[in-house]
Design a protein around this motif. Structure first.
Motif, PDB file in Angstrom:
ATOM      1  N   PRO A  10     -32.747 -94.876  89.618  1.00 42.70           N
ATOM      2  CA  PRO A  10     -32.573 -93.444  89.832  1.00 42.70           C
ATOM      3  C   PRO A  10     -33.774 -92.860  90.572  1.00 42.70           C
ATOM      4  O   PRO A  10     -34.870 -93.343  90.428  1.00 42.70           O
ATOM      5  N   ARG A  11     -33.499 -91.831  91.337  1.00 44.72           N
ATOM      6  CA  ARG A  11     -34.575 -91.151  92.059  1.00 44.72           C
ATOM      7  C   ARG A  11     -35.381 -90.303  91.095  1.00 44.72           C
ATOM      8  O   ARG A  11     -34.847 -89.712  90.164  1.00 44.72           O
ATOM      9  N   CYS A  12     -36.674 -90.214  91.358  1.00 42.84           N
ATOM     10  CA  CYS A  12     -37.549 -89.370  90.544  1.00 42.84           C
ATOM     11  C   CYS A  12     -37.678 -87.983  91.138  1.00 42.84           C
ATOM     12  O   CYS A  12     -38.017 -87.043  90.448  1.00 42.84           O
ATOM     13  N   PHE A  13     -37.427 -87.859  92.439  1.00 42.11           N
ATOM     14  CA  PHE A  13     -37.590 -86.598  93.136  1.00 42.11           C
ATOM     15  C   PHE A  13     -36.317 -86.299  93.918  1.00 42.11           C
ATOM     16  O   PHE A  13     -35.717 -87.193  94.489  1.00 42.11           O
ATOM     17  N   ALA A  14     -35.933 -85.039  93.946  1.00 37.19           N
ATOM     18  CA  ALA A  14     -34.739 -84.645  94.688  1.00 37.19           C
ATOM     19  C   ALA A  14     -34.938 -84.918  96.175  1.00 37.19           C
ATOM     20  O   ALA A  14     -36.047 -84.853  96.697  1.00 37.19           O
ATOM     21  N   PHE A  15     -33.845 -85.243  96.847  1.00 37.98           N
ATOM     22  CA  PHE A  15     -33.897 -85.483  98.282  1.00 37.98           C
ATOM     23  C   PHE A  15     -33.786 -84.138  99.005  1.00 37.98           C
ATOM     24  O   PHE A  15     -32.773 -83.806  99.601  1.00 37.98           O
ATOM     25  N   SER A  16     -34.864 -83.375  98.917  1.00 41.71           N
ATOM     26  CA  SER A  16     -34.939 -82.055  99.533  1.00 41.71           C
ATOM     27  C   SER A  16     -36.363 -81.887 100.038  1.00 41.71           C
ATOM     28  O   SER A  16     -37.227 -82.735  99.798  1.00 41.71           O
ATOM     29  N   ASP A  17     -36.634 -80.799 100.743  1.00 36.20           N
ATOM     30  CA  ASP A  17     -37.999 -80.563 101.219  1.00 36.20           C
ATOM     31  C   ASP A  17     -38.990 -80.540 100.062  1.00 36.20           C
ATOM     32  O   ASP A  17     -40.044 -81.166 100.112  1.00 36.20           O
ATOM     33  N   LYS A  18     -38.650 -79.823  99.003  1.00 31.78           N
ATOM     34  CA  LYS A  18     -39.531 -79.727  97.837  1.00 31.78           C
ATOM     35  C   LYS A  18     -39.695 -81.093  97.164  1.00 31.78           C
ATOM     36  O   LYS A  18     -40.802 -81.490  96.789  1.00 31.78           O
ATOM     37  N   GLY A  19     -38.590 -81.801  97.022  1.00 30.47           N
ATOM     38  CA  GLY A  19     -38.646 -83.123  96.403  1.00 30.47           C
ATOM     39  C   GLY A  19     -39.496 -84.099  97.201  1.00 30.47           C
ATOM     40  O   GLY A  19     -40.281 -84.866  96.634  1.00 30.47           O
ATOM     41  N   LEU A  20     -39.362 -84.070  98.525  1.00 29.43           N
ATOM     42  CA  LEU A  20     -40.166 -84.954  99.367  1.00 29.43           C
ATOM     43  C   LEU A  20     -41.645 -84.571  99.313  1.00 29.43           C
ATOM     44  O   LEU A  20     -42.517 -85.442  99.302  1.00 29.43           O
ATOM     45  N   GLN A  21     -41.924 -83.278  99.263  1.00 28.77           N
ATOM     46  CA  GLN A  21     -43.313 -82.841  99.132  1.00 28.77           C
ATOM     47  C   GLN A  21     -43.913 -83.355  97.827  1.00 28.77           C
ATOM     48  O   GLN A  21     -45.047 -83.842  97.799  1.00 28.77           O
ATOM     49  N   LEU A  22     -43.151 -83.269  96.751  1.00 26.92           N
ATOM     50  CA  LEU A  22     -43.619 -83.780  95.468  1.00 26.92           C
ATOM     51  C   LEU A  22     -43.824 -85.294  95.512  1.00 26.92           C
ATOM     52  O   LEU A  22     -44.816 -85.812  94.989  1.00 26.92           O
ATOM     53  N   ALA A  23     -42.897 -85.992  96.146  1.00 26.34           N
ATOM     54  CA  ALA A  23     -42.997 -87.447  96.240  1.00 26.34           C
ATOM     55  C   ALA A  23     -44.241 -87.861  97.014  1.00 26.34           C
ATOM     56  O   ALA A  23     -45.002 -88.736  96.574  1.00 26.34           O
ATOM     57  N   PHE A  24     -44.461 -87.231  98.164  1.00 27.62           N
ATOM     58  CA  PHE A  24     -45.627 -87.589  98.967  1.00 27.62           C
ATOM     59  C   PHE A  24     -46.928 -87.187  98.277  1.00 27.62           C
ATOM     60  O   PHE A  24     -47.933 -87.887  98.367  1.00 27.62           O
ATOM     61  N   ALA A  25     -46.925 -86.074  97.571  1.00 27.24           N
ATOM     62  CA  ALA A  25     -48.122 -85.636  96.858  1.00 27.24           C
ATOM     63  C   ALA A  25     -48.469 -86.595  95.717  1.00 27.24           C
ATOM     64  O   ALA A  25     -49.643 -86.805  95.408  1.00 27.24           O
ATOM     65  N   ASN A  26     -47.464 -87.193  95.102  1.00 22.56           N
ATOM     66  CA  ASN A  26     -47.688 -88.086  93.968  1.00 22.56           C
ATOM     67  C   ASN A  26     -47.786 -89.555  94.353  1.00 22.56           C
ATOM     68  O   ASN A  26     -48.160 -90.385  93.521  1.00 22.56           O
ATOM     69  N   ALA A  27     -47.462 -89.890  95.581  1.00 25.76           N
ATOM     70  CA  ALA A  27     -47.426 -91.290  96.012  1.00 25.76           C
ATOM     71  C   ALA A  27     -48.716 -92.055  95.730  1.00 25.76           C
ATOM     72  O   ALA A  27     -48.658 -93.188  95.246  1.00 25.76           O
ATOM     73  N   PRO A  28     -49.898 -91.489  96.017  1.00 25.62           N
ATOM     74  CA  PRO A  28     -51.117 -92.277  95.750  1.00 25.62           C
ATOM     75  C   PRO A  28     -51.260 -92.698  94.290  1.00 25.62           C
ATOM     76  O   PRO A  28     -51.833 -93.744  93.999  1.00 25.62           O
ATOM     77  N   ARG A  29     -50.733 -91.912  93.363  1.00 23.12           N
ATOM     78  CA  ARG A  29     -50.809 -92.276  91.945  1.00 23.12           C
ATOM     79  C   ARG A  29     -49.687 -93.222  91.534  1.00 23.12           C
ATOM     80  O   ARG A  29     -49.813 -93.949  90.558  1.00 23.12           O
ATOM     81  N   LEU A  30     -48.577 -93.200  92.263  1.00 20.71           N
ATOM     82  CA  LEU A  30     -47.421 -94.006  91.880  1.00 20.71           C
ATOM     83  C   LEU A  30     -47.426 -95.397  92.507  1.00 20.71           C
ATOM     84  O   LEU A  30     -46.925 -96.342  91.911  1.00 20.71           O
ATOM     85  N   VAL A  31     -47.964 -95.518  93.702  1.00 21.64           N
ATOM     86  CA  VAL A  31     -47.971 -96.792  94.405  1.00 21.64           C
ATOM     87  C   VAL A  31     -49.137 -97.627  93.892  1.00 21.64           C
ATOM     88  O   VAL A  31     -50.280 -97.192  93.917  1.00 21.64           O
ATOM     89  N   MET A  32     -48.813 -98.811  93.418  1.00 26.87           N
ATOM     90  CA  MET A  32     -49.837 -99.689  92.878  1.00 26.87           C
ATOM     91  C   MET A  32     -50.056-100.850  93.840  1.00 26.87           C
ATOM     92  O   MET A  32     -49.131-101.295  94.498  1.00 26.87           O
ATOM     93  N   SER A  33     -51.285-101.326  93.894  1.00 24.57           N
ATOM     94  CA  SER A  33     -51.613-102.390  94.833  1.00 24.57           C
ATOM     95  C   SER A  33     -52.209-103.618  94.167  1.00 24.57           C
ATOM     96  O   SER A  33     -52.365-104.644  94.807  1.00 24.57           O
ATOM     97  N   GLY A  34     -52.585-103.504  92.910  1.00 28.09           N
ATOM     98  CA  GLY A  34     -53.276-104.582  92.227  1.00 28.09           C
ATOM     99  C   GLY A  34     -54.748-104.270  92.052  1.00 28.09           C
ATOM    100  O   GLY A  34     -55.430-104.862  91.223  1.00 28.09           O
ATOM    101  N   MET A  35     -55.247-103.323  92.848  1.00 25.33           N
ATOM    102  CA  MET A  35     -56.653-102.947  92.754  1.00 25.33           C
ATOM    103  C   MET A  35     -56.916-102.073  91.528  1.00 25.33           C
ATOM    104  O   MET A  35     -58.046-101.937  91.090  1.00 25.33           O
ATOM    105  N   GLU A  36     -55.862-101.488  90.971  1.00 25.88           N
ATOM    106  CA  GLU A  36     -56.032-100.592  89.830  1.00 25.88           C
ATOM    107  C   GLU A  36     -56.119-101.343  88.495  1.00 25.88           C
ATOM    108  O   GLU A  36     -56.409-100.745  87.466  1.00 25.88           O
ATOM    109  N   VAL A  37     -55.881-102.641  88.528  1.00 26.73           N
ATOM    110  CA  VAL A  37     -55.911-103.428  87.296  1.00 26.73           C
ATOM    111  C   VAL A  37     -57.372-103.658  86.891  1.00 26.73           C
ATOM    112  O   VAL A  37     -58.166-104.169  87.678  1.00 26.73           O
TER     113      VAL A  37
END
Length: 96
Positions: free
Chosen positions: A1-28
Motif C-alpha cells: 500500500p502507498r504511504c502517501f497520496a498520489f497528489s501534489d501534497k502527497g508527493l511533497q510529503l514523500a520527497f520530504a520524508n525520503a531521506p529518513r525512509l530510504v535505507m542504505s546500510g550506512m544507518e546500521v
C-alpha cells in the motif's frame, strides 16, 4: 500500500520524508554489524534482524551479486593485484 497520496501534497510529503525512509546500510550501528557497504550482507541483515524479506530485496540482492561478479571479473582482466588497482592514476582520477 502507498504511504502517501498520489497528489501534489502527497508527493511533497514523500520527497520530504525520503531521506529518513530510504535505507542504505550506512544507518546500521556497529553493534549490529554495520555499517554495511556490501549490499548482499545488508539484505541478509534486513531479513534476519528486521524481518524484511520482500520480492524487491530478493531481486535487488540477485542484481547486486550480478553486478559485483561482473565488476570483479572485469577488474581481474586488467589488474593482477589490489596494489595495481590502487596505483592506477586514471582510476583514481575518476573518484576525485
Amino acid at each position: 500500500p502507498r504511504c502517501f497520496a498520489f497528489s501534489d501534497k502527497g508527493l511533497q510529503l514523500a520527497f520530504a520524508n525520503a531521506p529518513r525512509l530510504v535505507m542504505s546500510g550506512m544507518e546500521v550501528p556497529p553493534i549490529e554489524g554495520g555499517p554495511f557497504l556490501n549490499r548482499s550482507k545488508y539484505y541478509e541483515y534486513l531479513k534476519n534482524k528486521k524481518g524484511i524479506d520482500t520480492e524487491y530485496t530478493r531481486q535487488a540482492d540477485m542484481l547486486y551479486k550480478i553486478f559485483r561478479t561482473f565488476v570483479l571479473d572485469y577488474m581481474d582482466c586488467y589488474y593482477k593485484t589490489a596494489a595495481d588497482v590502487a596505483a592506477d592514476k586514471e582510476l583514481q582520477a575518476m573518484f576525485v
